[in-house]
Design a protein around this motif. Structure first.
Motif, mmCIF file in Angstrom:
data_model
loop_
_atom_site.group_PDB
_atom_site.id
_atom_site.type_symbol
_atom_site.label_atom_id
_atom_site.label_comp_id
_atom_site.label_asym_id
_atom_site.label_seq_id
_atom_site.Cartn_x
_atom_site.Cartn_y
_atom_site.Cartn_z
ATOM 1 N N PRO A 181 28.817 -18.981 24.461
ATOM 2 C CA PRO A 181 29.135 -18.412 23.152
ATOM 3 C C PRO A 181 28.274 -17.233 22.721
ATOM 4 O O PRO A 181 28.635 -16.510 21.791
ATOM 5 C CB PRO A 181 28.926 -19.597 22.199
ATOM 6 N N HIS A 182 27.121 -17.023 23.352
ATOM 7 C CA HIS A 182 26.197 -15.984 22.890
ATOM 8 C C HIS A 182 26.310 -14.734 23.744
ATOM 9 O O HIS A 182 27.003 -14.702 24.767
ATOM 10 C CB HIS A 182 24.760 -16.498 22.888
ATOM 11 N N GLY A 183 25.623 -13.690 23.327
ATOM 12 C CA GLY A 183 25.606 -12.459 24.100
ATOM 13 C C GLY A 183 24.754 -12.602 25.353
ATOM 14 O O GLY A 183 23.861 -13.449 25.429
ATOM 15 N N LEU A 184 25.004 -11.738 26.324
ATOM 16 C CA LEU A 184 24.288 -11.804 27.590
ATOM 17 C C LEU A 184 22.811 -11.494 27.436
ATOM 18 O O LEU A 184 21.984 -12.004 28.196
ATOM 19 C CB LEU A 184 24.913 -10.828 28.592
ATOM 20 N N GLY A 185 22.452 -10.684 26.452
ATOM 21 C CA GLY A 185 21.043 -10.341 26.300
ATOM 22 C C GLY A 185 20.809 -9.435 25.118
ATOM 23 O O GLY A 185 21.725 -9.129 24.347
ATOM 24 N N HIS A 186 19.570 -9.006 24.970
ATOM 25 C CA HIS A 186 19.166 -8.175 23.834
ATOM 26 C C HIS A 186 18.003 -7.309 24.277
ATOM 27 O O HIS A 186 17.358 -7.554 25.304
ATOM 28 C CB HIS A 186 18.762 -9.051 22.643
ATOM 29 N N TYR A 187 17.727 -6.267 23.488
ATOM 30 C CA TYR A 187 16.533 -5.473 23.757
ATOM 31 C C TYR A 187 15.294 -6.307 23.465
ATOM 32 O O TYR A 187 15.305 -7.198 22.604
ATOM 33 C CB TYR A 187 16.521 -4.211 22.891
ATOM 34 N N LEU A 188 14.224 -5.998 24.166
ATOM 35 C CA LEU A 188 12.966 -6.719 24.024
ATOM 36 C C LEU A 188 11.850 -5.710 23.827
ATOM 37 O O LEU A 188 11.824 -4.663 24.469
ATOM 38 C CB LEU A 188 12.707 -7.539 25.296
ATOM 39 N N GLY A 189 10.932 -6.009 22.930
ATOM 40 C CA GLY A 189 9.811 -5.120 22.673
ATOM 41 C C GLY A 189 8.825 -5.786 21.745
ATOM 42 O O GLY A 189 8.323 -6.877 22.035
ATOM 43 N N MET A 190 8.563 -5.168 20.602
ATOM 44 C CA MET A 190 7.667 -5.780 19.623
ATOM 45 C C MET A 190 8.342 -6.920 18.878
ATOM 46 O O MET A 190 7.659 -7.744 18.267
ATOM 47 C CB MET A 190 7.167 -4.728 18.629
ATOM 48 N N ASP A 191 9.644 -6.963 18.908
ATOM 49 C CA ASP A 191 10.392 -8.113 18.406
ATOM 50 C C ASP A 191 11.145 -8.724 19.572
ATOM 51 O O ASP A 191 11.565 -8.026 20.506
ATOM 52 C CB ASP A 191 11.373 -7.696 17.310
ATOM 53 N N THR A 192 11.331 -10.024 19.531
ATOM 54 C CA THR A 192 12.077 -10.685 20.589
ATOM 55 C C THR A 192 13.496 -10.143 20.641
ATOM 56 O O THR A 192 14.000 -9.768 21.697
ATOM 57 C CB THR A 192 12.092 -12.206 20.368
ATOM 58 N N HIS A 193 14.160 -10.117 19.503
ATOM 59 C CA HIS A 193 15.449 -9.432 19.385
ATOM 60 C C HIS A 193 15.128 -8.051 18.829
ATOM 61 O O HIS A 193 15.129 -7.835 17.622
ATOM 62 C CB HIS A 193 16.395 -10.202 18.462
ATOM 63 N N ASP A 194 14.827 -7.128 19.735
ATOM 64 C CA ASP A 194 14.246 -5.864 19.311
ATOM 65 C C ASP A 194 15.292 -4.938 18.694
ATOM 66 O O ASP A 194 16.498 -5.167 18.781
ATOM 67 C CB ASP A 194 13.558 -5.181 20.494
ATOM 68 N N THR A 195 14.794 -3.865 18.111
ATOM 69 C CA THR A 195 15.629 -2.934 17.358
ATOM 70 C C THR A 195 16.481 -2.064 18.280
ATOM 71 O O THR A 195 16.245 -1.975 19.480
ATOM 72 C CB THR A 195 14.756 -2.015 16.498
ATOM 73 N N GLY A 196 17.475 -1.421 17.682
ATOM 74 C CA GLY A 196 18.245 -0.400 18.373
ATOM 75 C C GLY A 196 19.489 -0.880 19.088
ATOM 76 O O GLY A 196 20.205 -0.069 19.688
ATOM 77 N N GLY A 197 19.790 -2.163 19.033
ATOM 78 C CA GLY A 197 20.955 -2.676 19.754
ATOM 79 C C GLY A 197 22.283 -2.422 19.068
ATOM 80 O O GLY A 197 23.335 -2.502 19.701
ATOM 81 N N ASN A 198 22.248 -2.162 17.767
ATOM 82 C CA ASN A 198 23.459 -1.886 16.983
ATOM 83 C C ASN A 198 24.536 -2.956 17.145
ATOM 84 O O ASN A 198 25.696 -2.660 17.452
ATOM 85 C CB ASN A 198 24.033 -0.512 17.361
#
Length: 475
Positions: free
Chosen positions: A360-377
Motif C-alpha cells: 500500500p505504500h510508496g516504494l521510497g522517499h528522499y533521505l537526508g536531514m529528515d527521514t522523509h526528506d524534502t523535495g519529493g513533491n
C-alpha cells in the motif's frame, strides 16, 4: 576480559566543517534563477528550547533543518543572516548568563563557534536585539529580507534602527529554495549519511545476533538503540518499528512491547541519526532462525521487487516507473504463489489495483536531514491509488539519496471485509491467502545514492535470505 560495547573497528565519522557557506550560495543562486531577489538578506531563526508542560525540564531539542543547512549549528536560541551581495554570513548565539552557567556549565563562546561552524562572523544575540549589526546589512532602503513564514519573529524589524532602513520582508522563496537544494547532496552530506548507515547497519547486525535470547519486542528495540548510541549516534532518526508476527502488517507499528513467543517473524525498521543526517533501514527475519515455507516465499518475492527496482535506479529515472515496477513484480509473484488467480494476466491484476492491498505504500522517499526528506513533491490527493502515498514524484537527480523499500503485507483489516463482500472474487484465492496471514509483513529497505550511471547502496547490513537465517542462528 570484558567485551567493549562500542565497536572500535567501525570507521571514524567524516571530518571537517559542515559546508554551510556553500549551501548559502546554492540557495541564493536558486532564488535568483527562479524569479526571486538577486541581492538582499536571507534571515533565519533557529529552534528555541521548549519546557515540558507542568515541569521545569526541557523537551528534546531538535534544530530546525533549514537553519542547520545554512549554518551547521545545532545550538538552540540562535539566529542567522546571509548577505547575498557581500557573500557574508553572520551567526548570533546566546550570550553567557551567570546563573545558567551554574546549572549547565559554560555555553559555546563566539570564538569557539567561529572555529566550529562555516560562518564569517559570530556575535551574541544581545547584539542582534540592539539592531546594530543587522541594520548594517540593510544598506539600501527596501533591501529584501527573505524569511520562512511563521519561522521567524519579525518583531525585531520594528526596532528604530532597523525600521529606519525600510527592509522589504519576503516570504516567497526561502523555504522552497532550501527544500529544493537539500535534495542534491554534496560530498560532506553523503559522508554523514554513509556514516549513519554504517552505525545503523551494525546495530541491525547486533539485533540479528540477539533474536534468540529475546523474549519481548522491547528488548530488541533497546539493543538497537544501545549500539547506535554507544557508537556515536546519540539520536534515532525516527522511533523504531519493532513488529513481531502479524504486527508487521502495520506499516508504522508503534507498540514495541509485545511478547515474541509464538510469532513467526520480526520486522525491524530502525535507523540512527548522525549529526542530523539519517539512516532508514528495514530487515525482516525469522524469530526461530528459519523461515517457514510461506515466509520464505514472501521474503524471496520482496527481495526480487527490490532487486529489479534497484536495477532501474540512476539519474533521470522517473520514480513513478520504478514504483510501478515493484507493483508489476508483486503482481506476478502473488499470482505465481496462487494468492492471486493464476488465470489473470499481469495487466489485469494491475488494472484491478489489488496489489495496493498487499503493497500500500510508496516504494521510497528522499533521505537526508529528515527521514522523509524534502523535495519529493508528493500528492496525497492523487486519485490514482498506486501513487497516492508515493513520497517522490518525478525524476531523480544525481547525488540524491532515496530509500528502496518494497514490502508485502497481510493485514486483515479492511482487506478481509472486502473479501467477505465479494470485492475481490475472481482475483484473490482466499483458500491460498489463508496460509499467509501469519506471515504478517515483509519489508526490505536500503538507502541508495543515485549516480549518473547507476546507484550505490550505503546500507551495509546484508539482506540475502541465507545471510539472514545464518545471522540469527550464529552462536
Amino acid at each position: 576480559m570484558r567485551k567493549r560495547i562500542a565497536n572500535p573497528d567501525l570507521p571514524a565519522p567524516p571530518s571537517g566543517k559542515y559546508p554551510a557557506k556553500a549551501h548559502c550560495r546554492r540557495v541564493a543562486k536558486w532564488i535568483a534563477e527562479n524569479g526571486g531577489p538577486t541581492s538582499g538578506i536571507i534571515y533565519l531563526q533557529g529552534q528555541s528550547l521548549h519546557i515540558h508542560e507542568d515541569d521545569d525540564t526541557p523537551s528534546r531539542f531538535r534544530q530546525r533543518r533549514h537553519f542547520f543547512y545554512l549554518t551547521g549549528c545545532e545550538v538552540p536560541e540562535c539566529f542567522f543572516a546571509y548577505d547575498i551581495t557581500a557573500d557574508h554570513s553572520t551567526l548570533w548565539i546566546p550570550p553567557v548568563e551567570d546563573e545558567e552557567v551554574m546549572w549547565s556549565g559554560m555555553p559555546l563562546l563566539p570564538k569557539e563557534a567561529l572555529e566550529r561552524f562555516d560562518v564569517d562572523t559570530v556575535l551574541t544575540t544581545d547584539d542582534l536585539k540592539s539592531g546594530k549589526s543587522l541594520s548594517k546589512m540593510l544598506k539600501q532602503p527596501g533591501t529584501p529580507v527573505m524569511v520562512i513564514k511563521d519561522r521567524a519573529d519579525l518583531a525585531l524589524f520594528n526596532s528604530p534602527e532597523i525600521k529606519a532602513c525600510s527592509p522589504k520582508i519576503n516570504t516567497d522563496y526561502t523555504r522552497r529554495a532550501i527544500e529544493t537544494c537539500r535534495v542534491v547532496k554534496d560530498s560532506h552530506e553523503i559522508a554523514m549519511l554513509r556514516h549513519a548507515n554504517i552505525i545503523s547497519s551494525y546495530a541491525h547486525e547486533r539485533i540479528l545476533a540477539s533474536v534468540k535470547a529475546a523474549q519481548n519486542e522491547r528488548e530488541l528495540n533497546a539493543v538497537f538503540v544501545m549500539h547506535c548510541h554507544a557508537n556515536g549516534c546519540r539520536d534515532q532518526a525516527y522511533p523504531c518499528i519493532c513488529a513481531s508476527g502479524t504486527g508487521a502488517s502495520t506499516l508504522h507499528y508503534v507498540h514495541n512491547d509485545e511478547p515474541l513467543k509464538g510469532k513467526l517473524n520480526l520486522l525491524l525498521d530502525a535507523g540512527a541519526e548522525y549529526s542530523l543526517y539519517c539512516a532508514d533501514i528495514t530487515r525482516t527475519f525469522p524469530l526461530n532462525g528459519t523461515f517457514t515455507k510461506e515466509s520464505r516465499e514472501i521474503y524471496t518475492l520482496v527481495l526480487k521487487m527490490q532487486t529489479e527496482c534497484m536495477d532501474m535506479i540512476r539519474a533521470g529515472v522517473l520514480w513513478e516507473d520504478v514504483h510501478m515496477k515493484a507493483h508489476s513484480v508483486a503482481a506476478e509473484g502473488l499470482r505465481d504463489l496462487g494468492i492471486l488467480e493464476k488465470k489473470l494476466s499481469t495487466a489485469q491484476i494491475l488494472e484491478s489495483k489489488v496489489t495496493c492491498r498487499f503493497f500500500p505504500h510508496g516504494l521510497g522517499h528522499y533521505l537526508g536531514m529528515d527521514t522523509h526528506d524534502t523535495g519529493g513533491n508528493p500528492n496525497y490527493e492523487d486519485p490514482n491509488e498506486f501513487f497516492r502515498y508515493l513520497r517522490i514524484r518525478g525524476r531523480l537527480p544525481a547525488n540524491s539519496v532515496v530509500t528502496n523499500e518494497p514490502g508485502i503485507y497481510f493485514r486483515k483489516y479492511p482487506f478481509q471485509a472486502e473479501l467477505d463482500a465479494g470485492k475481490w472474487d475472481g482475483i484473490v484465492d482466499q483458500s491460498v491467502l489463508a496460509r499467509y496471514w501469519e506471515v504478517g509483513g515483509v519489508r526490505i529497505e536500503d538507502d541508495i545514492l543515485v549516480k549518473e550511471d547507476g546507484w550505490d547502496n550505503m546500507t551495509t547490513v546484508k539482506s540475502s535470505l541465507d545471510y539472514i537465517e545464518a545471522a540469527v542462528n550464529a552462536e
